[in-house]
Design a protein around this motif. Structure first.
Motif, PDB file in Angstrom:
ATOM      1  N   VAL A 127      26.534  15.136  23.282  1.00 59.42           N
ATOM      2  CA  VAL A 127      27.199  14.653  24.566  1.00 59.42           C
ATOM      3  C   VAL A 127      27.501  12.910  24.131  1.00 59.42           C
ATOM      4  CG1 VAL A 127      26.921  14.028  26.906  1.00 59.42           C
ATOM      5  CG2 VAL A 127      25.875  16.107  26.099  1.00 59.42           C
ATOM      6  N   SER A 128      26.692  12.193  23.408  1.00 61.37           N
ATOM      7  CA  SER A 128      26.988  10.941  23.328  1.00 61.37           C
ATOM      8  C   SER A 128      28.279  10.787  22.493  1.00 61.37           C
ATOM      9  CB  SER A 128      25.734  10.420  22.375  1.00 61.37           C
ATOM     10  OG  SER A 128      24.759  10.321  23.218  1.00 61.37           O
ATOM     11  N   LYS A 129      28.503  11.502  21.253  1.00 64.10           N
ATOM     12  CA  LYS A 129      29.654  11.831  20.526  1.00 64.10           C
ATOM     13  C   LYS A 129      30.773  12.029  21.684  1.00 64.10           C
ATOM     14  CE  LYS A 129      28.826  13.384  16.302  1.00 64.10           C
ATOM     15  NZ  LYS A 129      28.679  14.495  15.441  1.00 64.10           N
ATOM     16  N   LYS A 130      30.754  12.944  22.652  1.00 59.93           N
ATOM     17  CA  LYS A 130      32.125  13.045  23.068  1.00 59.93           C
ATOM     18  C   LYS A 130      32.285  11.995  24.252  1.00 59.93           C
ATOM     19  CE  LYS A 130      31.276  18.034  23.643  1.00 59.93           C
ATOM     20  NZ  LYS A 130      30.615  18.704  24.174  1.00 59.93           N
ATOM     21  N   LEU A 131      31.267  11.324  24.720  1.00 59.97           N
ATOM     22  CA  LEU A 131      31.149  10.248  25.728  1.00 59.97           C
ATOM     23  C   LEU A 131      31.572   8.846  24.778  1.00 59.97           C
ATOM     24  CD1 LEU A 131      28.429  10.825  28.256  1.00 59.97           C
ATOM     25  CD2 LEU A 131      30.947  11.070  28.455  1.00 59.97           C
ATOM     26  N   GLU A 132      31.438   8.931  23.627  1.00 59.65           N
ATOM     27  CA  GLU A 132      31.343   7.534  22.713  1.00 59.65           C
ATOM     28  C   GLU A 132      30.478   6.457  23.133  1.00 59.65           C
ATOM     29  OE1 GLU A 132      35.594   6.631  22.655  1.00 59.65           O
ATOM     30  OE2 GLU A 132      36.091   8.444  21.587  1.00 59.65           O
ATOM     31  N   VAL A 133      29.237   7.058  23.136  1.00 58.17           N
ATOM     32  CA  VAL A 133      28.198   5.752  23.265  1.00 58.17           C
ATOM     33  C   VAL A 133      27.112   6.202  22.204  1.00 58.17           C
ATOM     34  CG1 VAL A 133      28.565   5.982  25.741  1.00 58.17           C
ATOM     35  CG2 VAL A 133      27.044   7.847  25.068  1.00 58.17           C
ATOM     36  N   ARG A 134      26.254   5.079  22.129  1.00 58.58           N
ATOM     37  CA  ARG A 134      25.211   5.368  21.345  1.00 58.58           C
ATOM     38  C   ARG A 134      23.901   4.929  21.873  1.00 58.58           C
ATOM     39  NH1 ARG A 134      24.761   1.968  16.386  1.00 58.58           N
ATOM     40  NH2 ARG A 134      23.541   3.393  15.676  1.00 58.58           N
ATOM     41  N   PRO A 135      23.342   5.928  22.526  1.00 62.12           N
ATOM     42  CA  PRO A 135      21.991   5.471  23.505  1.00 62.12           C
ATOM     43  C   PRO A 135      20.987   5.216  22.625  1.00 62.12           C
ATOM     44  CG  PRO A 135      22.450   7.900  23.493  1.00 62.12           C
ATOM     45  CD  PRO A 135      23.528   7.289  22.635  1.00 62.12           C
ATOM     46  N   ARG A 136      19.985   4.257  23.147  1.00 56.64           N
ATOM     47  CA  ARG A 136      18.733   4.149  22.553  1.00 56.64           C
ATOM     48  C   ARG A 136      17.708   5.170  22.946  1.00 56.64           C
ATOM     49  NH1 ARG A 136      18.552  -1.928  24.453  1.00 56.64           N
ATOM     50  NH2 ARG A 136      20.209  -1.488  25.776  1.00 56.64           N
ATOM     51  N   VAL A 137      17.015   5.988  22.081  1.00 55.42           N
ATOM     52  CA  VAL A 137      15.886   6.783  22.451  1.00 55.42           C
ATOM     53  C   VAL A 137      14.707   6.491  21.930  1.00 55.42           C
ATOM     54  CG1 VAL A 137      17.744   8.641  22.642  1.00 55.42           C
ATOM     55  CG2 VAL A 137      16.393   8.284  20.507  1.00 55.42           C
ATOM     56  N   LEU A 138      13.677   6.848  22.765  1.00 50.48           N
ATOM     57  CA  LEU A 138      12.177   7.033  22.324  1.00 50.48           C
ATOM     58  C   LEU A 138      11.517   8.412  22.296  1.00 50.48           C
ATOM     59  CD1 LEU A 138      12.733   4.237  23.767  1.00 50.48           C
ATOM     60  CD2 LEU A 138      10.360   3.824  23.866  1.00 50.48           C
ATOM     61  N   LEU A 139      10.904   8.342  21.123  1.00 48.17           N
ATOM     62  CA  LEU A 139      10.312   9.786  21.002  1.00 48.17           C
ATOM     63  C   LEU A 139       8.946   9.801  21.908  1.00 48.17           C
ATOM     64  CD1 LEU A 139      10.553  12.267  19.180  1.00 48.17           C
ATOM     65  CD2 LEU A 139       9.031  10.990  17.451  1.00 48.17           C
ATOM     66  N   LEU A 207      12.331   4.226   8.551  1.00 49.83           N
ATOM     67  CA  LEU A 207      13.654   5.107   8.760  1.00 49.83           C
ATOM     68  C   LEU A 207      14.594   4.560   9.826  1.00 49.83           C
ATOM     69  CD1 LEU A 207      11.168   8.269   9.926  1.00 49.83           C
ATOM     70  CD2 LEU A 207      12.504   8.101   7.831  1.00 49.83           C
ATOM     71  N   ALA A 208      13.923   3.936  10.790  1.00 49.21           N
ATOM     72  CA  ALA A 208      15.295   3.714  11.868  1.00 49.21           C
ATOM     73  C   ALA A 208      15.396   2.230  11.796  1.00 49.21           C
ATOM     74  CB  ALA A 208      14.704   4.050  13.341  1.00 49.21           C
ATOM     75  N   GLY A 209      14.955   1.459  10.836  1.00 50.46           N
ATOM     76  CA  GLY A 209      15.197   0.063  10.299  1.00 50.46           C
ATOM     77  C   GLY A 209      14.663  -0.662  11.451  1.00 50.46           C
ATOM     78  N   ASP A 210      15.569  -1.919  11.804  1.00 50.79           N
ATOM     79  CA  ASP A 210      15.033  -2.804  12.818  1.00 50.79           C
ATOM     80  C   ASP A 210      15.032  -2.435  14.251  1.00 50.79           C
ATOM     81  OD1 ASP A 210      14.614  -4.701  10.684  1.00 50.79           O
ATOM     82  OD2 ASP A 210      16.381  -5.785  11.195  1.00 50.79           O
ATOM     83  N   ASP A 211      15.967  -1.402  14.243  1.00 46.99           N
ATOM     84  CA  ASP A 211      15.759  -0.758  15.914  1.00 46.99           C
ATOM     85  C   ASP A 211      14.521  -0.455  16.370  1.00 46.99           C
ATOM     86  OD1 ASP A 211      18.571  -1.065  16.422  1.00 46.99           O
ATOM     87  OD2 ASP A 211      19.135   1.048  15.685  1.00 46.99           O
TER      88      ASP A 211
END
Ligand SMILES: *Cc1c(COP(=O)(O)O)cnc(C)c1O
Length: 242
Positions: A127-139, A207-211
């Motif tokens: 969905v992010s790809k379609k909306l052209e967003v890059r959300p932050r997610v936590l596991l 894995l996810a670098g500084d993020d």
């Protein structure tokens, strides 16, 4: 009716004092801990009051309520601009998320604390790809090993984290956990300590670098302990609104 407006200010003041003490005891700065105010039990007036007092990180666990409060608050802020809050309101989705609600959520917020399966991560990514967003997610990790709880089991968390970092539209920013509701300190500390260990382990892998820097844990009942174990985001509701 009791004047709940004054009440909230007092409760926030008490909370801030407790935060200060817990941070001092843990040898941490207050600025290393972000406060997400959980609005699920609050009235709209109460949410506005919190925002007027300068708190701009808000959290919701139900999609419908999140949408409703976010929209109402936006209207309110358009009519009553808050110049001291240049970056506006930052919404955090903290509750269990069904895949068919992902699109609605991404229209309101770009921070999701509750990613706990590969299928959900894939849905958010698509969905992010379609909306052209890059959300932050936590596991979200089930660190208390209670079977009825949401969250990926500790033993499967590293692998899921790896999979999420391959999804171009997602930014994996950390872990979220909920301690057991217990008057006993021991099981709560065990959960937080396990989350901290896992957090360090994943971060150590680079894995996810500084993020990858957020540890979201600690609620009204247990936030001082969460601070002791390195929480960077507290999610607090009833201490303010109950
Ligand atoms: C309700 C809720 C909180 C806040 O809990 P309080 O005990 O009201 O502070 C935090 N995290 C999640 C996921 C919640 O659903």
């Amino acid at each position: 009716m009791i004047n709940s407006t004054g009440n909230i200010q007092e409760k926030l003041h008490t909370l801030e004092q407790n935060l200060k003490i817990a941070c001092e005891q843990a040898g941490r700065s207050r600025s290393s801990v972000k406060l997400v105010i959980v609005t699920k039990t609050a009235t709209l007036e109460q949410v506005k009051e919190v925002v007027r007092l300068g708190y701009n990180r808000l959290g919701e666990n139900r999609v419908q309520h999140l949408k409703h409060v976010a929209e109402e608050l936006e209207k309110f802020l358009n009519e009553n601009p808050a110049p001291e809050m240049p970056e506006g309101i930052q919404w955090h989705m903290i509750g269990h998320l069904q895949r068919n609600k992902v699109k609605q959520v991404l229209k309101v917020t770009d921070i999701i604390h509750s990613v706990d399966t590969l299928r959900l991560a894939e849905e958010i990514s698509g969905v992010s790809k379609k909306l052209e967003v890059r959300p932050r997610v936590l596991l979200q990790v089930n660190c208390s090993q209670e079977p009825q709880k949401y969250g990926v089991p500790v033993g499967a968390a590293m692998h899921l984290a790896e999979q999420i970092t391959t999804m171009a539209n997602l930014r994996l920013c950390g872990l979220m956990t909920m301690a057991p509701l217990s008057k006993d300190k021991a099981p709560v500390e065990e959960s937080f300590s396990r989350a901290r260990e896992l957090f360090e382990e994943i971060r150590g892998q680079g894995l996810a670098g500084d993020d990858f820097r957020e540890l979201s844990m600690g609620m009204s009942q247990d936030y001082p302990l969460a601070i002791k174990y390195g929480a960077t985001i507290l999610r607090i509701g009833s201490a303010i609104f109950a």
